[in-house]
Design a protein around this motif. Sequence first.
Motif, short mmCIF file in Angstrom:
data_model
loop_
_atom_site.label_atom_id
_atom_site.label_comp_id
_atom_site.label_asym_id
_atom_site.label_seq_id
_atom_site.Cartn_x
_atom_site.Cartn_y
_atom_site.Cartn_z
N THR A 1 -2.44 0.41 8.88
CA THR A 1 -3.39 -0.58 9.22
C THR A 1 -4.63 0.26 9.36
OG1 THR A 1 -1.79 -2.23 9.77
CG2 THR A 1 -3.91 -2.72 10.47
N ALA A 2 -4.71 0.96 10.36
CA ALA A 2 -5.87 1.71 10.97
C ALA A 2 -6.50 2.44 9.65
CB ALA A 2 -5.68 2.72 11.98
N LEU A 3 -5.87 3.34 8.92
CA LEU A 3 -6.36 3.92 7.99
C LEU A 3 -6.80 3.05 6.80
CD1 LEU A 3 -4.28 7.13 8.15
CD2 LEU A 3 -6.33 6.74 9.17
N LEU A 4 -6.08 2.12 6.33
CA LEU A 4 -6.42 1.21 5.26
C LEU A 4 -7.86 0.63 5.58
CD1 LEU A 4 -6.16 0.16 2.35
CD2 LEU A 4 -4.75 -1.70 3.53
N THR A 5 -8.03 0.26 6.94
CA THR A 5 -8.95 -0.53 7.44
C THR A 5 -10.37 0.55 7.55
OG1 THR A 5 -7.82 -2.02 8.90
CG2 THR A 5 -10.30 -1.64 9.36
N ALA A 6 -10.13 1.80 7.63
CA ALA A 6 -11.20 2.76 7.60
C ALA A 6 -11.58 2.91 6.14
CB ALA A 6 -10.76 4.07 8.18
N ALA A 7 -10.71 2.95 5.04
CA ALA A 7 -11.00 2.94 3.77
C ALA A 7 -11.68 1.81 3.18
CB ALA A 7 -9.68 3.09 2.79
N VAL A 8 -11.26 0.55 3.74
CA VAL A 8 -12.06 -0.40 3.36
C VAL A 8 -13.44 -0.47 3.95
CG1 VAL A 8 -12.15 -3.14 3.63
CG2 VAL A 8 -10.10 -2.02 3.31
N MET A 9 -13.46 -0.03 5.04
CA MET A 9 -14.81 0.11 5.82
C MET A 9 -16.01 1.02 4.85
SD MET A 9 -14.19 0.14 9.67
CE MET A 9 -15.62 0.07 10.45
N ASP A 10 -15.36 2.00 4.33
CA ASP A 10 -16.16 2.97 3.56
C ASP A 10 -16.63 2.25 2.45
OD1 ASP A 10 -15.42 4.89 4.95
OD2 ASP A 10 -13.73 5.48 3.82
N VAL A 11 -16.25 1.19 1.96
CA VAL A 11 -16.61 0.27 0.80
C VAL A 11 -17.45 -0.93 1.29
CG1 VAL A 11 -15.80 -1.35 -0.99
CG2 VAL A 11 -14.55 0.91 -0.59
N THR A 12 -17.05 -1.43 2.35
CA THR A 12 -17.76 -2.73 2.73
C THR A 12 -18.70 -2.37 4.08
OG1 THR A 12 -16.03 -3.33 4.48
CG2 THR A 12 -15.80 -4.28 2.03
N GLY A 13 -18.71 -1.25 4.45
CA GLY A 13 -19.57 -1.08 5.67
C GLY A 13 -18.95 -1.95 6.88
N GLY A 14 -19.74 -2.11 7.83
CA GLY A 14 -19.16 -3.03 8.92
C GLY A 14 -18.76 -2.32 10.10
N ILE B 1 0.79 -1.25 -0.07
CA ILE B 1 0.01 0.03 0.15
C ILE B 1 0.97 1.19 0.05
CG2 ILE B 1 -0.25 0.20 2.61
CD1 ILE B 1 -3.25 0.35 0.24
N HIS B 2 0.51 2.23 -0.69
CA HIS B 2 1.24 3.48 -0.93
C HIS B 2 0.59 4.13 0.41
CE1 HIS B 2 3.14 3.81 -4.77
NE2 HIS B 2 1.84 3.15 -5.17
N ALA B 3 1.49 4.53 1.32
CA ALA B 3 1.08 5.30 2.59
C ALA B 3 0.57 6.62 2.29
CB ALA B 3 2.18 5.36 3.41
N GLU B 4 1.06 7.21 1.33
CA GLU B 4 0.54 8.49 0.92
C GLU B 4 -0.82 8.32 0.26
OE1 GLU B 4 3.52 7.08 -0.97
OE2 GLU B 4 4.83 7.63 0.70
N SER B 5 -1.26 7.38 -0.20
CA SER B 5 -2.69 7.12 -0.61
C SER B 5 -3.64 7.32 0.47
CB SER B 5 -2.79 5.94 -1.60
OG SER B 5 -2.94 4.75 -0.62
N LEU B 6 -3.08 7.17 1.67
CA LEU B 6 -4.01 7.34 2.73
C LEU B 6 -3.87 8.60 3.68
CD1 LEU B 6 -3.13 3.51 3.95
CD2 LEU B 6 -5.31 4.36 2.93
N GLY B 7 -3.06 9.44 3.04
CA GLY B 7 -2.87 10.74 3.65
C GLY B 7 -1.76 10.57 4.63
N ILE B 8 -0.75 9.82 4.68
CA ILE B 8 0.27 9.64 5.45
C ILE B 8 1.66 10.03 4.94
CG2 ILE B 8 1.73 8.01 7.01
CD1 ILE B 8 -0.76 5.92 6.69
#
Length: 179
Positions: free
Chosen positions: A115-128, A44-51
Amino acid sequence: MSGPVLVIELARAVPAAIQQLRDLLVRSSARLEEKRVGEYDLNIHAESLGISDTGGVDGRRPVLVSAMGPSIGDESVFEAEHADEVDQEPLIGFTPAHAVHVVAFCNRPVDHVVTALLTAAVMDVTGGVVNAELGEDQVPIVAGLPGVIAMTTDPWPTAYGSAEFLRAWARQPGFQLLK
Protein backbone atom coordinates in the motif's frame (compact mmCIF):
# COMPACT_ATOMS: atom_id res chain seq x y z
CA MET A 1 -10.82 -8.52 5.73
CA SER A 2 -10.05 -4.91 4.87
CA GLY A 3 -6.48 -3.75 4.92
CA PRO A 4 -4.61 -0.47 5.12
CA VAL A 5 -5.71 2.70 3.32
CA LEU A 6 -3.78 5.78 2.23
CA VAL A 7 -5.17 8.95 0.68
CA ILE A 8 -3.33 11.21 -1.75
CA GLU A 9 -4.60 14.79 -1.56
CA LEU A 10 -4.40 16.62 -4.89
CA ALA A 11 -4.40 20.34 -5.64
CA ARG A 12 -5.68 19.83 -9.17
CA ALA A 13 -8.07 17.57 -11.01
CA VAL A 14 -7.09 13.94 -11.53
CA PRO A 15 -8.26 13.52 -15.16
CA ALA A 16 -5.06 15.05 -16.54
CA ALA A 17 -3.08 12.07 -15.20
CA ILE A 18 -5.68 9.30 -15.59
CA GLN A 19 -4.05 7.61 -18.60
CA GLN A 20 -0.60 7.68 -16.95
CA LEU A 21 -2.12 6.26 -13.76
CA ARG A 22 -3.85 3.48 -15.70
CA ASP A 23 -0.61 2.69 -17.57
CA LEU A 24 1.31 2.40 -14.27
CA LEU A 25 -1.30 0.05 -12.83
CA VAL A 26 -1.43 -2.12 -15.97
CA ARG A 27 2.39 -2.49 -15.91
CA SER A 28 2.41 -3.36 -12.20
CA SER A 29 -0.49 -5.77 -11.95
CA ALA A 30 -1.39 -9.37 -12.66
CA ARG A 31 -5.04 -8.42 -13.13
CA LEU A 32 -6.74 -5.06 -13.60
CA GLU A 33 -10.44 -4.31 -13.83
CA GLU A 34 -11.42 -0.73 -14.59
CA LYS A 35 -14.72 -0.32 -12.74
CA ARG A 36 -15.10 3.25 -14.03
CA VAL A 37 -12.68 5.91 -15.20
CA GLY A 38 -10.29 6.40 -12.29
CA GLU A 39 -11.30 3.32 -10.29
CA TYR A 40 -9.19 0.19 -10.61
CA ASP A 41 -9.57 -3.17 -8.90
CA LEU A 42 -6.28 -4.99 -9.32
CA ASN A 43 -3.84 -7.59 -8.12
CA ILE A 44 -0.56 -5.75 -7.84
CA HIS A 45 2.71 -7.66 -8.30
CA ALA A 46 4.63 -6.99 -5.07
CA GLU A 47 7.83 -7.55 -7.04
CA SER A 48 6.95 -4.66 -9.38
CA LEU A 49 7.31 -2.38 -6.34
CA GLY A 50 10.67 -3.89 -5.35
CA ILE A 51 9.20 -6.12 -2.63
CA SER A 52 10.88 -9.50 -2.51
CA ASP A 53 9.78 -10.65 0.95
CA THR A 54 6.05 -11.37 0.83
CA GLY A 55 5.99 -13.27 4.11
CA GLY A 56 5.28 -16.55 2.34
CA VAL A 57 2.04 -15.35 0.74
CA ASP A 58 1.23 -14.91 -2.93
CA GLY A 59 2.99 -11.81 -4.30
CA ARG A 60 -0.17 -10.76 -6.14
CA ARG A 61 -1.93 -8.51 -3.62
CA PRO A 62 -5.53 -7.30 -4.10
CA VAL A 63 -5.84 -3.50 -4.10
CA LEU A 64 -8.34 -0.83 -5.10
CA VAL A 65 -7.09 2.49 -6.49
CA SER A 66 -9.87 5.07 -6.69
CA ALA A 67 -9.74 8.69 -7.84
CA MET A 68 -12.49 10.96 -6.61
CA GLY A 69 -13.59 14.56 -6.59
CA PRO A 70 -15.62 16.86 -8.80
CA SER A 71 -16.45 15.14 -12.12
CA ILE A 72 -14.76 11.84 -11.20
CA GLY A 73 -15.77 9.10 -8.81
CA ASP A 74 -18.17 9.59 -5.96
CA GLU A 75 -18.11 13.34 -5.39
CA SER A 76 -20.28 13.04 -2.27
CA VAL A 77 -17.79 10.64 -0.63
CA PHE A 78 -14.94 13.06 -1.40
CA GLU A 79 -16.89 15.95 0.14
CA ALA A 80 -17.94 13.93 3.22
CA GLU A 81 -14.40 12.74 3.93
CA HIS A 82 -12.97 16.23 3.63
CA ALA A 83 -15.71 17.76 5.79
CA ASP A 84 -14.23 15.89 8.79
CA GLU A 85 -10.65 17.02 8.08
CA VAL A 86 -8.89 20.01 9.58
CA ASP A 87 -8.21 22.92 7.24
CA GLN A 88 -5.42 21.36 5.20
CA GLU A 89 -4.30 24.49 3.34
CA PRO A 90 -2.05 25.77 6.18
CA LEU A 91 -0.55 22.27 6.51
CA ILE A 92 0.04 21.27 2.90
CA GLY A 93 -0.26 24.54 1.00
CA PHE A 94 -3.56 23.87 -0.77
CA THR A 95 -7.15 22.83 -0.25
CA PRO A 96 -7.63 19.38 -1.84
CA ALA A 97 -9.54 19.48 -5.12
CA HIS A 98 -9.38 15.71 -5.70
CA ALA A 99 -8.02 12.63 -3.97
CA VAL A 100 -6.78 9.16 -4.84
CA HIS A 101 -7.42 6.35 -2.36
CA VAL A 102 -5.21 3.28 -2.29
CA VAL A 103 -6.99 0.49 -0.40
CA ALA A 104 -5.55 -2.97 0.30
CA PHE A 105 -8.04 -5.82 0.59
CA CYS A 106 -5.78 -7.86 2.90
CA ASN A 107 -4.05 -6.96 6.14
CA ARG A 108 -0.78 -8.94 6.20
CA PRO A 109 2.51 -7.10 6.74
CA VAL A 110 3.25 -7.27 2.99
CA ASP A 111 -0.05 -5.49 2.29
CA HIS A 112 1.05 -2.52 4.39
CA VAL A 113 4.30 -2.24 2.42
CA VAL A 114 2.49 -2.74 -0.91
CA THR A 115 0.00 0.00 0.00
CA ALA A 116 2.76 2.47 0.93
CA LEU A 117 4.95 1.76 -2.10
CA LEU A 118 2.04 1.66 -4.56
CA THR A 119 0.81 4.98 -3.15
CA ALA A 120 4.31 6.44 -3.65
CA ALA A 121 4.34 5.19 -7.26
CA VAL A 122 0.88 6.70 -7.87
CA MET A 123 2.15 9.99 -6.39
CA ASP A 124 5.03 9.91 -8.88
CA VAL A 125 2.33 10.09 -11.59
CA THR A 126 -0.33 12.30 -10.00
CA GLY A 127 1.68 14.45 -7.61
CA GLY A 128 -0.03 15.41 -4.38
CA VAL A 129 0.53 14.86 -0.70
CA VAL A 130 -0.21 11.66 1.20
CA ASN A 131 -2.49 11.90 4.23
CA ALA A 132 -1.54 9.08 6.62
CA GLU A 133 -3.24 8.55 9.96
CA LEU A 134 -0.86 7.50 12.72
CA GLY A 135 -0.97 5.69 16.03
CA GLU A 136 0.42 7.66 18.97
CA ASP A 137 3.48 5.38 19.05
CA GLN A 138 4.22 6.11 15.36
CA VAL A 139 4.43 9.91 15.75
CA PRO A 140 8.09 9.99 16.93
CA ILE A 141 9.11 7.50 14.23
CA VAL A 142 7.69 9.43 11.29
CA ALA A 143 8.51 12.92 12.62
CA GLY A 144 12.16 12.63 11.62
CA LEU A 145 11.71 11.00 8.22
CA PRO A 146 12.57 12.78 4.99
CA GLY A 147 9.63 14.10 3.00
CA VAL A 148 7.36 14.89 5.97
CA ILE A 149 5.56 18.08 5.05
CA ALA A 150 3.41 18.53 8.16
CA MET A 151 2.04 16.68 11.15
CA THR A 152 -1.02 17.29 13.28
CA THR A 153 -2.57 15.68 16.33
CA ASP A 154 -6.04 17.18 16.01
CA PRO A 155 -8.46 15.47 15.66
CA TRP A 156 -6.05 12.47 15.47
CA PRO A 157 -2.34 12.04 14.71
CA THR A 158 -1.73 12.50 11.00
CA ALA A 159 1.35 12.89 8.83
CA TYR A 160 1.33 14.63 5.47
CA GLY A 161 4.21 13.81 3.19
CA SER A 162 5.75 13.11 -0.17
CA ALA A 163 6.42 9.86 -1.99
CA GLU A 164 9.92 10.04 -0.47
CA PHE A 165 8.31 10.01 2.98
CA LEU A 166 6.31 6.87 2.21
CA ARG A 167 9.34 5.05 0.86
CA ALA A 168 11.44 6.01 3.90
CA TRP A 169 8.68 5.00 6.31
CA ALA A 170 8.12 1.63 4.60
CA ARG A 171 11.82 0.81 5.21
CA GLN A 172 11.44 1.23 8.99
CA PRO A 173 11.58 -2.00 11.04
CA GLY A 174 8.10 -3.19 11.93
CA PHE A 175 6.47 -0.75 9.49
CA GLN A 176 2.69 -0.82 9.62
CA LEU A 177 0.03 1.61 8.49
CA LEU A 178 -2.62 2.49 11.03
CA LYS A 179 -5.61 1.69 8.86
